[in-house]
Design a protein around this motif. Structure first.
Motif, PDB file in Angstrom:
ATOM      1  N   GLU A  81       0.802  -1.218   0.000  1.00 25.16           N
ATOM      2  CA  GLU A  81       0.000   0.000   0.000  1.00 25.16           C
ATOM      3  C   GLU A  81       0.842   1.278   0.000  1.00 25.16           C
ATOM      4  N   LYS A 126      -3.701   5.537   3.198  1.00 28.83           N
ATOM      5  CA  LYS A 126      -5.104   5.700   3.550  1.00 28.83           C
ATOM      6  C   LYS A 126      -5.756   4.324   3.557  1.00 28.83           C
ATOM      7  N   SER A 127      -6.633   4.105   4.527  1.00 30.81           N
ATOM      8  CA  SER A 127      -7.368   2.853   4.588  1.00 30.81           C
ATOM      9  C   SER A 127      -8.820   3.159   4.945  1.00 30.81           C
ATOM     10  N   GLU A 128      -9.626   2.114   5.026  1.00 31.96           N
ATOM     11  CA  GLU A 128     -11.025   2.300   5.406  1.00 31.96           C
ATOM     12  C   GLU A 128     -11.145   2.874   6.813  1.00 31.96           C
ATOM     13  N   GLU A 129     -10.176   2.590   7.658  1.00 34.39           N
ATOM     14  CA  GLU A 129     -10.183   3.084   9.037  1.00 34.39           C
ATOM     15  C   GLU A 129      -9.630   4.504   9.157  1.00 34.39           C
ATOM     16  N   GLY A 130      -9.079   5.029   8.089  1.00 31.24           N
ATOM     17  CA  GLY A 130      -8.461   6.356   8.117  1.00 31.24           C
ATOM     18  C   GLY A 130      -7.051   6.286   7.575  1.00 31.24           C
ATOM     19  N   GLU A 181      -3.180   5.152   8.091  1.00 35.61           N
ATOM     20  CA  GLU A 181      -2.324   4.247   8.848  1.00 35.61           C
ATOM     21  C   GLU A 181      -0.879   4.640   8.604  1.00 35.61           C
TER      22      GLU A 181
END
Length: 124
Positions: free
Chosen positions: A13, A70-74, A76
């Protein structure tokens, strides 16, 4: 998140991370470096012997790196400090095998028919 998930995040990522070293005058120096592989054997990256970064790594084996995705949780963030060592060209193909295989899969998914060996030959 266990360390394997961080390494996968770093490799798949984040890709390019900020690596920091100290120069010959003791001043901090930072630059983006592409992370080639992150696995249970370590984090692998390449640089040319002609760069200041390489010379700084020769002067001290200590390095710090930070990457963000960026991830679904914000957002990282992965931050790692440690020491580096040369693996040499003889181990390079082994370290990059997973990356080459993933690139072959990606290219094939886009309709480009290529083998692992053909892709590898482009990088030699």
């Amino acid at each position: 998140m266990e360390y394997k998930k961080y390494l996968a995040l770093l490799q798949d990522e984040i890709g390019a991370a900020v690596f920091s070293t100290v120069d010959k005058d003791g001043l901090p120096q930072s630059r983006y470096i592409n992370v080639g592989v992150g696995n249970e054997n370590g984090i692998f990256f390449m640089t040319s012997p002609k760069t200041d970064f390489y010379q700084q790594l020769e002067g001290t084996s200590s390095v710090s790196m930070t990457g963000m995705a960026k991830s679904e949780e914000g957002i990282e963030v992965v931050r790692i400090s440690g020491s580096v060592r040369k693996i040499g060209k003889e181990h390079l193909e082994e370290m990059l095998k997973d990356i080459y295989e993933k690139r072959v899969e990606l290219l094939r998914s886009k309709g480009i028919n290529i083998t692992y060996e053909e892709l590898l030959s482009y990088y030699k």
